[in-house]
Design an enzyme around this catalytic site. Structure first.
Site, PDB file in Angstrom:
ATOM      1  N   GLY A 186       0.809  -1.208   0.000  1.00  0.00           N
ATOM      2  CA  GLY A 186       0.000   0.000   0.000  1.00  0.00           C
ATOM      3  C   GLY A 186       0.845   1.261   0.000  1.00  0.00           C
ATOM      4  O   GLY A 186       0.526   2.247  -0.674  1.00  0.00           O
ATOM      5  N   ASN A 205      -7.030   5.129   9.789  1.00  0.00           N
ATOM      6  CA  ASN A 205      -6.568   3.822  10.260  1.00  0.00           C
ATOM      7  C   ASN A 205      -6.436   3.747  11.775  1.00  0.00           C
ATOM      8  O   ASN A 205      -6.414   2.670  12.336  1.00  0.00           O
ATOM      9  CB  ASN A 205      -5.233   3.462   9.607  1.00  0.00           C
ATOM     10  CG  ASN A 205      -4.232   4.570   9.726  1.00  0.00           C
ATOM     11  OD1 ASN A 205      -4.374   5.613   9.103  1.00  0.00           O
ATOM     12  ND2 ASN A 205      -3.217   4.357  10.549  1.00  0.00           N
ATOM     13  N   HIS A 230      -2.722  -7.232   2.214  1.00  0.00           N
ATOM     14  CA  HIS A 230      -2.611  -7.878   3.530  1.00  0.00           C
ATOM     15  C   HIS A 230      -3.630  -7.353   4.541  1.00  0.00           C
ATOM     16  O   HIS A 230      -3.788  -7.928   5.616  1.00  0.00           O
ATOM     17  CB  HIS A 230      -1.179  -7.778   4.077  1.00  0.00           C
ATOM     18  CG  HIS A 230      -0.768  -6.431   4.575  1.00  0.00           C
ATOM     19  ND1 HIS A 230      -0.764  -6.125   5.912  1.00  0.00           N
ATOM     20  CD2 HIS A 230      -0.344  -5.327   3.932  1.00  0.00           C
ATOM     21  CE1 HIS A 230      -0.341  -4.869   6.058  1.00  0.00           C
ATOM     22  NE2 HIS A 230      -0.080  -4.370   4.873  1.00  0.00           N
ATOM     23  N   THR A 277       8.766  -7.281 -13.575  1.00  0.00           N
ATOM     24  CA  THR A 277       8.013  -8.529 -13.727  1.00  0.00           C
ATOM     25  C   THR A 277       6.972  -8.632 -12.629  1.00  0.00           C
ATOM     26  O   THR A 277       7.282  -8.407 -11.448  1.00  0.00           O
ATOM     27  CB  THR A 277       8.978  -9.729 -13.674  1.00  0.00           C
ATOM     28  OG1 THR A 277       9.884  -9.591 -14.761  1.00  0.00           O
ATOM     29  CG2 THR A 277       8.239 -11.055 -13.767  1.00  0.00           C
ATOM     30  N   CYS A 333       5.968   4.220  16.362  1.00  0.00           N
ATOM     31  CA  CYS A 333       7.128   4.493  17.215  1.00  0.00           C
ATOM     32  C   CYS A 333       8.164   5.175  16.337  1.00  0.00           C
ATOM     33  O   CYS A 333       8.318   4.810  15.178  1.00  0.00           O
ATOM     34  CB  CYS A 333       7.772   3.193  17.676  1.00  0.00           C
ATOM     35  SG  CYS A 333       6.979   2.409  19.043  1.00  0.00           S
TER      36      CYS A 333
HETATM   37  C1  PLP Z   1      -4.384   4.056   5.908  1.00  0.00           C
HETATM   38  C2  PLP Z   1      -3.130   3.314   5.586  1.00  0.00           C
HETATM   39  N1  PLP Z   1      -2.333   3.751   4.601  1.00  0.00           N
HETATM   40  C3  PLP Z   1      -1.206   3.106   4.257  1.00  0.00           C
HETATM   41  C4  PLP Z   1      -0.797   1.953   4.894  1.00  0.00           C
HETATM   42  C5  PLP Z   1       0.434   1.236   4.441  1.00  0.00           C
HETATM   43  O1  PLP Z   1       0.077   0.068   3.736  1.00  0.00           O
HETATM   44  P1  PLP Z   1       1.133  -1.149   3.576  1.00  0.00           P
HETATM   45  O2  PLP Z   1       1.307  -1.737   4.941  1.00  0.00           O
HETATM   46  O3  PLP Z   1       0.486  -2.120   2.637  1.00  0.00           O
HETATM   47  O4  PLP Z   1       2.368  -0.584   3.028  1.00  0.00           O
HETATM   48  C6  PLP Z   1      -1.585   1.478   5.950  1.00  0.00           C
HETATM   49  C7  PLP Z   1      -1.134   0.304   6.734  1.00  0.00           C
HETATM   50  O5  PLP Z   1      -1.194   0.312   7.944  1.00  0.00           O
HETATM   51  C8  PLP Z   1      -2.780   2.157   6.295  1.00  0.00           C
HETATM   52  O6  PLP Z   1      -3.567   1.739   7.289  1.00  0.00           O
END
Ligand code: PLP
Length: 419
Positions: free
Chosen positions: A68, A165, A225, A261, A353
């Site tokens: 992400g 999040n 994930h 790839t 952290c």
């Molecule tokens: C809102 C948000 N953005 C970005 C990320 C980062 O994604 P990834 O862990 O797949 O790199 C997270 C993961 O905690 C997330 O909750």
């Protein structure tokens, strides 16, 4: 182990594990012309279509990334470079003109966004306009509207979360998409925390907001994930009409946006997770929010001064169904986390952290909460595998952990007072 940290990562779904292990045996580079390559390509493209279908997009609009974070980087840096350079800036020129330098970003974003934008400010002459969030963590749309009205022509892009999040608040994406569509500015949405928990309809939003080419909602990040797929693959949904400058150059795969790839097995597994998650989205959300509500009521009964953060409703569309987030006055979130872990319950403080030192949550601070509140934060997130027994285990471990953490907090305050 009782696992209540599904927002960090959620266990892989059995269907995704089966799909991954079967696909690992597939031979062939999907860019190869021979039949082995074409077989791999077929699997890859079917996966792209399946994932797109769960997001209201088309297969061609799915750009696979390593996670992400990479999708967020690609959207923000890619859009910024494309828009900034397109505004007449010569790459490498010492002085960039004022045009399209501004990035509008709410406070309380994930570090994938904050650090990317800060990097563009430090190295590329971008200017960040931080949009305030309210006391539940929702972006102030009136400020976004003012900024767009004031000078839309200087805005390179707007970026925001679909759902926060940490505190789980669902953001007004459609309204922001409408404003940016009207202003002719591209919007990127980080839907990494929201995907698999709430419905997402990329084209539906573009249609509903009359988005012109290259403006309104044009890019949306997701990560496998977080929905029961494997770690190591994410995706950027990139509208056909949007151009981004690639971050990775090479063989020209994926519309030349992200060369390299492609990982067929990871894509197949991601697609399996996406399909299963989408097929039971409503049922899972109802089950998860019922578990979450019981957990919230249980915390209120055992620790009455615990404060629930984020939007507490009413309504299912204001908060992620699996999210509970509290501040425990007088406690450090990290002490609670360690004590609960020792009792066999995995939760999170929700915030990062820095070099091993716990930081007060920047999200809570931006919501106007005190540093003490921001330090005493604990995030408990429920997911597809959570059960009533998990909630019971958390609630029975909490009183002792809370008593010890409060004692430690008192002792720490007394020591700092002595000094
Ligand atoms: C809102 C948000 N953005 C970005 C990320 C980062 O994604 P990834 O862990 O797949 O790199 C997270 C993961 O905690 C997330 O909750």
């Amino acid at each position: 182990m009782v696992y209540l940290d599904h927002a960090a990562t959620t266990p892989m779904l059995p269907e995704a594990i089966d799909a991954l292990t079967a696909a690992l045996a597939v031979v062939g580079n999907p860019s190869s012309i021979h039949s082995a390559g074409q077989q791999a390509k077929r699997l890859l493209e079917e996966s792209r279509e399946q994932i797109a279908a769960t997001l209201g997009a088309d297969g061609i609009e799915i750009v696979f990334t390593g996670n992400g974070t990479e999708a967020v980087n690609l959207a923000i840096k890619g859009l910024w470079w494309q828009r900034h350079t397109a505004a007449g800036v010569v790459a490498g020129a010492a002085e960039a003109p004022v045009a399209r330098r501004r990035i509008l970003m709410p406070a309380g974003e994930h570090h994938a966004t904050i650090d990317t934008v800060e990097w563009l400010v430090a190295h590329e002459g971008a200017e960040v306009v931080e949009l305030p969030i309210d006391e539940v963590g929702r972006v102030r749309l009136d400020v976004l509207a003012d900024e767009l009205d004031r000078d839309a022509a200087s805005v390179a892009l707007v970026t925001m979360l679909w759902a926060n999040n940490e505190v789980g608040t669902i953001e007004p994406v459609e309204e922001a998409a409408r404003m940016t569509a009207r202003a002719g500015v591209p919007l990127h949405v980080d839907a990494i925390a929201a995907y698999g928990q709430v419905p997402i309809d990329f084209h539906g939003i573009r249609r509903a907001t009359d988005a012109p080419r290259g403006a309104g909602l044009v890019a949306l990040s997701v990560s496998a994930h977080k929905i029961g797929g494997p770690a190591g693959i994410g995706a950027l949904v990139l509208d056909r009409s949007a151009a981004v400058e690639p971050l990775i150059h090479g063989g020209g795969q994926q519309r030349k946006v992200r060369s390299g790839t492609q990982d067929v097995a990871a894509a197949v597994s991601f697609a399996a997770a996406a399909k299963v998650t989408a097929s039971r989205l409503g049922d899972d959300a109802a089950r998860m929010s019922a578990l979450r509500d019981r957990l919230v009521a249980g915390v209120a009964a055992t620790v009455p001064d615990a404060r629930l953060s984020g939007d507490v409703g009413p309504g299912a569309s204001v908060r992620l169904p699996g999210n509970a987030h509290f501040s425990f006055p007088g406690c450090e979130g990290d002490s609670l986390l360690f004590l609960l872990d020792a009792a066999g319950v995995a939760v999170s403080t929700g915030s990062a952290c820095q070099a091993g030192v716990p930081e007060p949550s920047h999200v809570l601070m931006a919501m106007g909460r005190s540093e003490a509140d921001a330090r005493g934060a604990l995030r408990i997130t429920i997911g597809h595998s959570s059960t009533d027994a998990d909630v019971d285990a958390f609630l029975s471990a909490l009183p002792a952990a809370h008593a010890l953490a409060a004692k430690a907090g008192l002792a720490a305050r007394a020591t700092s007072f002595d000094r």
